[in-house]
Design a protein around this motif. Structure first.
Motif, PDB file in Angstrom:
ATOM      1  N   LEU A  74      -3.504 100.148  58.411  1.00  9.34           N
ATOM      2  CA  LEU A  74      -2.946 100.944  57.300  1.00  9.34           C
ATOM      3  C   LEU A  74      -1.681 100.314  56.741  1.00  9.34           C
ATOM      4  N   LEU A  75      -1.283  99.172  57.316  1.00 11.93           N
ATOM      5  CA  LEU A  75      -0.010  98.535  56.924  1.00 11.93           C
ATOM      6  C   LEU A  75      -0.204  97.062  56.564  1.00 11.93           C
ATOM      7  N   PRO A  76      -1.194  96.775  55.708  1.00 11.46           N
ATOM      8  CA  PRO A  76      -1.490  95.351  55.485  1.00 11.46           C
ATOM      9  C   PRO A  76      -0.515  94.646  54.541  1.00 11.46           C
ATOM     10  N   PHE A  77       0.715  95.164  54.435  1.00  8.42           N
ATOM     11  CA  PHE A  77       1.718  94.369  53.712  1.00  8.42           C
ATOM     12  C   PHE A  77       2.292  93.295  54.624  1.00  8.42           C
ATOM     13  N   TRP A 133       9.952  94.237  57.116  1.00  5.84           N
ATOM     14  CA  TRP A 133       9.832  93.677  55.762  1.00  5.84           C
ATOM     15  C   TRP A 133      11.112  92.899  55.392  1.00  5.84           C
ATOM     16  N   ALA A 134      12.262  93.505  55.702  1.00  3.97           N
ATOM     17  CA  ALA A 134      13.538  92.846  55.394  1.00  3.97           C
ATOM     18  C   ALA A 134      13.651  91.524  56.163  1.00  3.97           C
ATOM     19  N   ASN A 219      13.133 103.423  49.529  1.00  2.00           N
ATOM     20  CA  ASN A 219      12.551 102.130  49.897  1.00  2.00           C
ATOM     21  C   ASN A 219      11.092 102.374  50.314  1.00  2.00           C
ATOM     22  N   PRO A 220      10.137 101.831  49.544  1.00  2.00           N
ATOM     23  CA  PRO A 220       8.735 102.195  49.817  1.00  2.00           C
ATOM     24  C   PRO A 220       8.245 101.724  51.181  1.00  2.00           C
ATOM     25  N   PHE A 221       8.899 100.758  51.767  1.00  2.00           N
ATOM     26  CA  PHE A 221       8.446 100.272  53.075  1.00  2.00           C
ATOM     27  C   PHE A 221       8.832 101.226  54.209  1.00  2.00           C
TER      28      PHE A 221
END
Ligand code: F0G
Length: 435
Positions: A74-77, A133-134, A219-221
């Motif tokens: 569900l987190l393929p970023f 992400w950061a 922050n969308p992440f």
């Protein structure tokens, strides 16, 4: 091509943008609206996915030990082999509280104890994804405004990642335990103004020129990690969908995240129906409730929000648009509860051995009020999210317990055997009388 892209949440816009090379992407390039991370999901066999997620609970690696990254489909970023910044968050208990359910109006009540997370609140779920992400983008300095829990969580995950954390909090308006946590993890804590809203607005103004990476729930992440509470709690229920999920509402990031989790699980065929989301605000800080109750199209911020549940003392919630869409979609409910009602709910839970911070108890107080109003039916199957740990605000407990001194649960006696025997004996006699 990457599966993930950013999309504006504004209905009138919904424009998409690529995930850029840089990390900062909080606002739509066209209309300035909030963004969410969306995906061109590959198709999954739901049974297979459930089996895989369950199997990972026995896994040893950092991603399997995390109750967030265990759901990484569900987190393929992030690419499959990305090294994540994790503190083994998630995997928190889902506990039945039958006596509190009875007290609340005869519902079958379960609580999701998010206070069992590494820094004691649900914020850790979103912080692991946001800081990962950061880190992927070589960010060195991260910042947030906070009522106390986001700042504790950010401080911990930044420390884990070797980043500098700056946290901006309203002066004298967050619990000392939360401030101490942020300092303990090495954050720079700046006290400014009197409300979260003020701190947040000022931080947003200075962040671009100082090159600070913002980790608030705009922050969308952050939202990505927080949405994984949904598969986690459904898995704990063998995928039986509750009738209601109740959460306290402050900046309304959590309500948005839960809605996104439900939406994605439904789109992927893992669930067929969705529970109704219940958002509960404190009466002194209830702009979202007021907007919905008045049928107004826009949120009217409150300049002086006030509640003892300091975690949700917010007058201008940034995510109100997203949260409203979730309530519409899930046929949800919104309620507002007084500080007294929050205290009563917190006491009911404590008498069943379940601790939480005041803001969290608001969710249960709201369920009770909705039962009394006939909006939640007796026998309903309800999960209340207890967002923060009991030890987050010990001053609140001590203040209330000494006010309630009449029940004499705290005594101080001379250090002699006679005095101790008399005090304990007196307590036993009082107890016997009650029974
Ligand atoms: N419960 C607790 C314990 C919180 O700390 C918060 C928010 C909420 C509920 C509300 O969640 O904002 O997503 O609607 N705390 C933020 C903070 C604002 O700075 O720690 P929300």
């Amino acid at each position: 091509m990457s599966l993930a892209y950013l999309q504006c949440v504004e209905e009138s816009c919904r424009k998409r943008q690529e995930l850029g090379p840089g990390p900062e992407s909080h606002a739509c390039a066209w209309c300035g609206g909030l963004l969410e991370v969306n995906y061109n999901f590959q198709s999954f066999d739901p049974e297979e996915l459930r089996r895989l997620w369950r199997q990972r609970r026995q896994g040893d690696g950092p991603r399997d030990r995390s109750g967030v990254w265990r759901f990484r489909e569900l987190l393929p970023f992030v690419e499959p082999e990305t090294c994540v910044i994790s503190l083994s968050e998630g995997s928190t208990p889902l506990t039945d509280v039958p006596r509190t359910g009875q007290w609340a109006g005869g519902v079958r009540l379960w609580v999701k104890q998010q206070g069992a997370n590494p820094t004691g609140s649900f914020k850790d779920l979103g912080m692991t994804t946001c800081i990962t992400w950061a880190a992927m983008h070589n960010v060195h300095v991260v910042a947030c405004a906070s009522t106390g829990n986001t700042s504790s969580s950010l401080a911990a995950y930044a420390a884990r990642a070797g980043m500098e954390a700056l946290v901006v909090v309203p002066h004298g308006r967050i619990s000392t335990a939360k401030l101490a946590q942020a300092l303990d993890f090495g954050a720079l804590a700046v006290e400014v103004g009197d409300t979260f809203d003020q701190a947040f607005r000022l931080l947003c103004e200075v962040a671009p020129e100082l090159g600070l990476y913002l980790t608030n729930s705009i922050n969308p992440f952050r939202i990505e990690g927080q949405k994984t509470i949904v598969p986690e709690l459904l898995e704990q229920r063998e995928w039986r969908i509750p009738d209601y999920i109740a959460v306290p509402g402050g900046n309304l990031g959590n309500a948005s995240a839960i809605g996104k989790g439900l939406r994605e699980l439904k789109a992927l065929g893992l669930i067929e129906k969705v529970p109704r989301l219940v958002v509960v605000q404190a009466a002194g800080a209830n702009p979202f409730y007021r907007m919905l109750a008045s049928g107004s199209a826009k949120l009217d911020p409150m300049a002086n929000p006030d509640t003892e549940a300091t975690a949700i003392r917010i007058g201008a919630p940034a995510n109100w648009g997203k949260a409203r869409a979730v309530l519409e979609w899930t046929k949800g409910l919104c309620e507002s509860v007084t500080d007294e009602e929050i205290f009563q709910a917190k006491t009911a839970l404590a008498q069943e051995g379940v601790g939480c911070e005041p803001a969290s108890a608001a969710a249960v107080a709201g369920v009770r009020k909705l039962c009394q109003a006939g909006k939640i039916e007796p026998g309903a199957d309800v999960v209340a999210v207890l967002t923060g740990n009991q030890l987050k605000d010990p001053d609140y407990v001590l203040r209330h317990r000494s006010e309630a001194g009449a029940d004499r649960r705290q005594l101080r006696v001379e250090p002699t055997r006679e005095a101790l025997r008399a005090a304990l004996g007196g307590a036993l006699a009082a107890e016997a009388k009650v029974k």
